[in-house]
Scaffold this motif. Structure first.
Motif, short mmCIF file in Angstrom:
data_model
loop_
_atom_site.label_atom_id
_atom_site.label_comp_id
_atom_site.label_asym_id
_atom_site.label_seq_id
_atom_site.Cartn_x
_atom_site.Cartn_y
_atom_site.Cartn_z
N ASP A 199 -27.26 20.41 22.05
CA ASP A 199 -27.49 20.61 23.48
C ASP A 199 -27.50 22.09 23.87
O ASP A 199 -28.23 22.49 24.77
CB ASP A 199 -26.42 19.88 24.31
CG ASP A 199 -26.58 18.37 24.26
OD1 ASP A 199 -27.69 17.92 23.92
OD2 ASP A 199 -25.61 17.65 24.56
N ASN A 200 -26.66 22.89 23.19
CA ASN A 200 -26.62 24.32 23.51
C ASN A 200 -27.94 25.01 23.20
O ASN A 200 -28.43 25.84 23.97
CB ASN A 200 -25.49 25.01 22.73
CG ASN A 200 -24.12 24.61 23.24
OD1 ASN A 200 -23.96 24.34 24.43
ND2 ASN A 200 -23.14 24.57 22.36
N ARG A 203 -30.56 23.82 25.79
CA ARG A 203 -30.38 24.46 27.10
C ARG A 203 -30.89 25.89 27.08
O ARG A 203 -31.54 26.34 28.02
CB ARG A 203 -28.90 24.44 27.50
CG ARG A 203 -28.47 23.14 28.19
CD ARG A 203 -27.14 23.32 28.91
NE ARG A 203 -26.06 23.63 27.97
CZ ARG A 203 -25.31 22.70 27.38
NH1 ARG A 203 -25.55 21.41 27.61
NH2 ARG A 203 -24.35 23.05 26.54
N SER A 204 -30.62 26.62 26.00
CA SER A 204 -31.09 28.00 25.90
C SER A 204 -32.61 28.06 25.83
O SER A 204 -33.23 28.90 26.47
CB SER A 204 -30.49 28.67 24.65
OG SER A 204 -29.11 28.83 24.79
N GLN A 206 -34.64 25.89 27.10
CA GLN A 206 -35.15 25.55 28.41
C GLN A 206 -35.09 26.75 29.35
O GLN A 206 -35.98 26.97 30.16
CB GLN A 206 -34.38 24.36 28.99
CG GLN A 206 -34.77 23.05 28.35
CD GLN A 206 -33.82 21.90 28.71
OE1 GLN A 206 -32.74 22.11 29.24
NE2 GLN A 206 -34.25 20.69 28.40
#
Length: 212
Positions: A199-200, A203-204, A206
């Motif tokens: 997920d990290n 997110r980055s 995105q």
């Protein structure tokens, strides 16, 4: 008699409007099959393609964008940093056929993926952006070049999510997670798997996609 004259006066107006409409369609469909083909190949409707094309022609009357023009347009959106390097990499990603210019077809195809593509399509496009030399792999220096270009573009104080890190720290963490077999390169499969399981990373990415 007045009625007849009234009808005659309306006829040229209708003809003129028809000619203008046909002219507009000709300008939008700069190739006879262009619009229908793009509608089938992208996630845009014919009307949306017409609007996009008018905007494209307004900025680029010649119908194509070279790298210098692309940089000038892109720099307007990031006045607090230096967008030229990132715009260079982005231009190369839009220029899918590596012709040195971006046609409307190139632009709208990429836009379709970035705005309305599936997660998998967006990630494949992002992989292509990071694969600067187009050899099918991402090495650490390529990732470093892209991330540093994003830092430069956003400016020192305009990207608070990353300001505590340096580009090198950011890349070290990303690359270590992505290079699953530790061979010094990241393949498309490794990239897709890493992004979708972490997920990290997603997110980055995105956040990075927001500057595209």
């Amino acid at each position: 008699m007045h009625s007849s004259l009234g009808n005659k006066s309306k006829t040229p107006s209708k003809k003129k409007k028809k000619i203008e409409d046909e002219l507009e369609m000709t300008m939008v469909c700069h190739r006879p099959e262009g619009l229908e083909q793009l509608e089938a190949q992208t996630n845009f409707t014919k009307r949306e393609l017409q609007v996009l094309y008018r905007g494209f022609k307004n900025e680029c009357p010649s119908g194509v964008v070279n790298e210098d023009t692309f940089k000038q347009i892109y720099a307007q959106f990031f006045p607090h940093g230096d967008a030229s390097t990132y715009a260079h990499y982005l231009f190369n990603a839009f220029d899918a056929t590596q012709t040195g210019s971006v046609k409307f077809e190139d632009f709208v195809t990429a836009l379709s993926i970035l705005l309305r593509g599936t997660v998998h399509e967006k990630l494949r496009w992002t992989f292509n952006l990071y694969d600067i030399n187009k050899d099918g792999y991402i090495n650490k220096e390529e990732m470093m070049d892209i991330v540093k270009a994003i830092y430069d573009m956003m400016g020192k104080y305009t990207y608070p999510v990353l300001k505590e890190d340096t580009p090198r720290q950011h890349v070290d963490v990303f690359f270590q997670k992505m290079d699953k077999n530790k061979d010094g390169i990241v393949t498309l499969d490794e990239f897709l798997e890493s992004c979708q399981e972490d997920d990290n990373i997603m997110r980055s990415l995105q956040l990075f996609q927001n500057v595209m």
